[in-house]
Design a protein around this motif. Structure first.
Motif, short mmCIF file in Angstrom:
data_model
loop_
_atom_site.label_atom_id
_atom_site.label_comp_id
_atom_site.label_asym_id
_atom_site.label_seq_id
_atom_site.Cartn_x
_atom_site.Cartn_y
_atom_site.Cartn_z
N UNK A 229 0.84 -1.19 0.00
CA UNK A 229 0.00 0.00 0.00
C UNK A 229 0.88 1.24 0.00
N UNK A 230 0.35 2.39 -0.41
CA UNK A 230 1.10 3.65 -0.33
C UNK A 230 1.50 3.92 1.11
N UNK A 231 2.66 4.56 1.30
CA UNK A 231 3.21 4.74 2.63
C UNK A 231 2.36 5.64 3.52
N UNK A 232 1.53 6.49 2.93
CA UNK A 232 0.73 7.39 3.76
C UNK A 232 -0.70 6.92 3.94
N UNK A 233 -1.08 5.79 3.36
CA UNK A 233 -2.46 5.30 3.44
C UNK A 233 -2.57 4.28 4.58
N UNK A 234 -2.43 4.75 5.80
CA UNK A 234 -2.53 3.84 6.94
C UNK A 234 -3.04 4.60 8.16
N UNK A 235 -3.49 3.82 9.14
CA UNK A 235 -3.92 4.37 10.42
C UNK A 235 -3.26 3.57 11.54
N UNK A 236 -3.09 4.21 12.70
CA UNK A 236 -2.63 3.52 13.90
C UNK A 236 -3.83 3.20 14.77
N UNK A 237 -3.86 1.99 15.32
CA UNK A 237 -4.95 1.57 16.19
C UNK A 237 -4.41 1.21 17.56
N UNK A 238 -5.03 1.80 18.61
CA UNK A 238 -4.69 1.51 20.00
C UNK A 238 -5.96 0.96 20.66
N UNK A 408 -2.09 20.17 1.74
CA UNK A 408 -0.64 20.02 1.83
C UNK A 408 -0.29 18.98 2.89
N UNK A 409 0.98 18.62 2.88
CA UNK A 409 1.50 17.72 3.92
C UNK A 409 2.45 18.50 4.80
N UNK A 410 2.64 18.02 6.03
CA UNK A 410 3.47 18.73 6.99
C UNK A 410 4.91 18.87 6.54
N UNK A 411 5.48 20.07 6.69
CA UNK A 411 6.88 20.26 6.31
C UNK A 411 7.84 19.92 7.45
N UNK A 412 7.32 19.80 8.69
CA UNK A 412 8.14 19.37 9.83
C UNK A 412 8.02 17.87 10.02
N UNK A 413 6.79 17.37 9.98
CA UNK A 413 6.55 15.93 10.03
C UNK A 413 5.37 15.60 9.14
N UNK A 414 5.56 14.62 8.28
CA UNK A 414 4.48 14.16 7.40
C UNK A 414 4.19 12.70 7.69
N UNK A 415 2.97 12.31 7.44
CA UNK A 415 2.45 10.98 7.81
C UNK A 415 2.94 9.93 6.85
N UNK A 416 4.02 9.22 7.22
CA UNK A 416 4.57 8.14 6.40
C UNK A 416 4.81 6.92 7.30
N UNK A 417 4.45 5.77 6.80
CA UNK A 417 4.57 4.55 7.59
C UNK A 417 6.02 4.26 7.97
N UNK A 418 6.94 4.64 7.11
CA UNK A 418 8.36 4.38 7.38
C UNK A 418 8.93 5.32 8.44
N UNK A 419 8.17 6.35 8.85
CA UNK A 419 8.67 7.32 9.84
C UNK A 419 8.26 6.99 11.26
N UNK A 420 7.53 5.87 11.45
CA UNK A 420 6.96 5.56 12.76
C UNK A 420 7.23 4.11 13.12
N UNK A 421 7.66 3.89 14.36
CA UNK A 421 7.78 2.55 14.93
C UNK A 421 6.66 2.36 15.95
N UNK A 422 6.10 1.14 16.00
CA UNK A 422 5.01 0.87 16.94
C UNK A 422 5.46 -0.20 17.94
#
Length: 438
Positions: A229-238, A408-422
């Motif tokens: 899937x595209x790197x920005x097409x995801x959600x986090x579930x808690x 637009x997307x964030x210039x400081x932090x943008x929502x990418x799956x590769x930028x987050x560890x769970x």
């Protein structure tokens, strides 16, 4: 104890009344009897009109002696009662002090924004107030939640034969692998600390069996070609309120004199949805925090200063929220679903957001990168989390909330799956930000 003290005080009052009555006859100037012992005391005695007063007193020396004895006894009684009252008062003071201390310990002192101040270290794998059985029960509940999701995934795969479902299965298997290691590590540590606990050993067997079954079912579901899937097409579930389930952004934030932070949130948690994100820096755990804890409204914290936000989002539906802020005069604005809901000023004015910190999703930090509290954890889904180092316009925020092509997307932090560890059982799922708007 209060009833007894009241009775004793009544007895004391009666004793004092009798003493005053008797003394009113004793210490009257003008009579003339000496009881000895170096001290002259005077009594008033009823005598015939023509009789010598001193002679009459000497004739009645024995009643005077009896009266003196009675007075001394009453005096001793008064002193004893007085001592008893003093002891009772001291006891009351001690009990009141102990009660005050107990009340203070039963409810931790709230910190800024209504959050609890921590007084000790926390366990990073479970609530310290829980025993081994409670901890394992909570972990089993986590596995049960994953099992339910897997069943839903199976049904979806059978009905749609979807390649996307296969991608979700891969993610789920990866998350279960991580969770299995944590569960087994936790069980082993419990058994090492308290050997011979039969119930915990049996529960460990059930947990391992559940994990094995889940692995097997995922393997059976794996068919067909996989598609990323595209790197920005995801959600986090808690799914659960814990102090070990969270996501960590891989990079820190720069120094910022203004910001806009936006995200999609979905939750029906009560009371309070928890902490969608927290940013801590060395020396300040509450550098930038969004939190809705207990029955308090949602709040934004900057350098431990608080502003209450007019958000209502715990209805189980997706909502788009944004908060803007500038260091000049501490001016802030709050947007829900593209509409401004509130604004204010004097929120940490002239304090820039400090760099070199830790950005956590799903938990509130009491120490840099840790110190999580289950009661403040976020419960629900989070997606499209973006940060800018400027204040977005009303039009730009509206475009984000309505999924405009101009967004637009964030210039400081943008929502990418590769930028987050769970960690801890949090999971990633495919998500289209505006799917619910169609």
């Amino acid at each position: 104890m209060q009833h007894n003290t009241h009775g004793e005080m009544q007895a004391t009052k009666k004793a004092i009344s009798w003493t005053l009555f008797i003394l009113s006859y004793l210490f009257v100037e003008g009579s003339c009897q000496d009881f000895g012992g170096g001290q002259t005391q005077f009594i008033c005695t009823s005598v015939p009109k023509d009789m010598d007063i001193c002679a009459a007193t000497l004739q009645n020396s024995m009643p005077g002696e009896d009266l003196k004895t009675t007075v001394m006894q009453l005096r001793e009684t008064v002193l004893q009662q007085k001592e008893t009252i003093m002891n009772q008062k001291e006891t009351i003071r001690e009990l009141t002090s102990k009660l005050t201390r107990c009340e203070g310990q039963s409810a931790p002192e709230p910190g800024p924004g209504g959050r609890r101040k921590e007084t000790g270290t926390k366990n990073t794998m479970g609530d310290v107030s829980r025993g081994p059985s409670d901890t394992l029960a909570q972990l089993s509940q986590t596995l049960q939640s994953l099992k339910q999701r897997l069943e839903n995934l199976e049904q979806f795969s059978r009905n749609n034969n979807s390649v996307q479902a296969n991608s979700l299965k891969d993610l789920l298997q990866s998350k279960i692998d991580d969770l299995e290691k944590q569960v087994l590590s936790r069980v082993n540590s419990i058994e090492d600390g308290k050997p011979g606990l039969r119930n915990e050993t049996e529960q460990r067997g059930r947990v391992e069996s559940t994990l094995t079954s889940l692995h097997q079912r995922i393997t059976d579901l794996e068919k067909g070609q996989k598609e990323n899937r595209p790197l920005d097409k995801f959600q986090l579930t808690f799914p659960l309120r814990t102090n070990y389930m969270y996501a960590k952004v891989k990079k820190s934030l720069p120094e910022m004199y203004a910001f806009t932070v936006c995200m999609w949130l979905k939750s029906n948690a009560s009371p309070g949805v928890g902490t969608p994100f927290s940013y801590a820096v060395p020396g300040q755990a509450n550098e930038l925090v969004l939190i809705e804890w207990g029955n308090n409204p949602m709040e934004i914290l900057i350098n431990d200063k608080v502003a209450k936000l007019p958000f209502i989002i715990n209805d189980g539906k997706w909502h788009h929220i944004c908060v803007t802020w500038t260091t000049r005069d501490g001016v802030w604005e709050a947007f829900q679903d593209g509409v401004m809901r509130g604004s204010g000023e004097n929120l940490a004015p002239y304090h820039p957001i400090k760099p070199q910190g830790v950005l956590i999703l799903g938990q509130e930090q009491d120490t840099l990168g840790g110190g999580f509290d289950a009661t403040q954890a976020f419960v629900g889904d989070l997606a499209n989390f973006h940060i800018w180092d400027r204040k977005l316009s009303i039009g730009e925020i509206y475009n984000l909330a309505t999924c405009s092509s101009k967004a637009q997307i964030g210039n400081v932090f943008s929502w990418l799956e590769s930028s987050i560890d769970i960690y801890g059982g949090a999971s990633k799922w495919t998500f289209e930000a505006c799917r619910q708007l169609n």
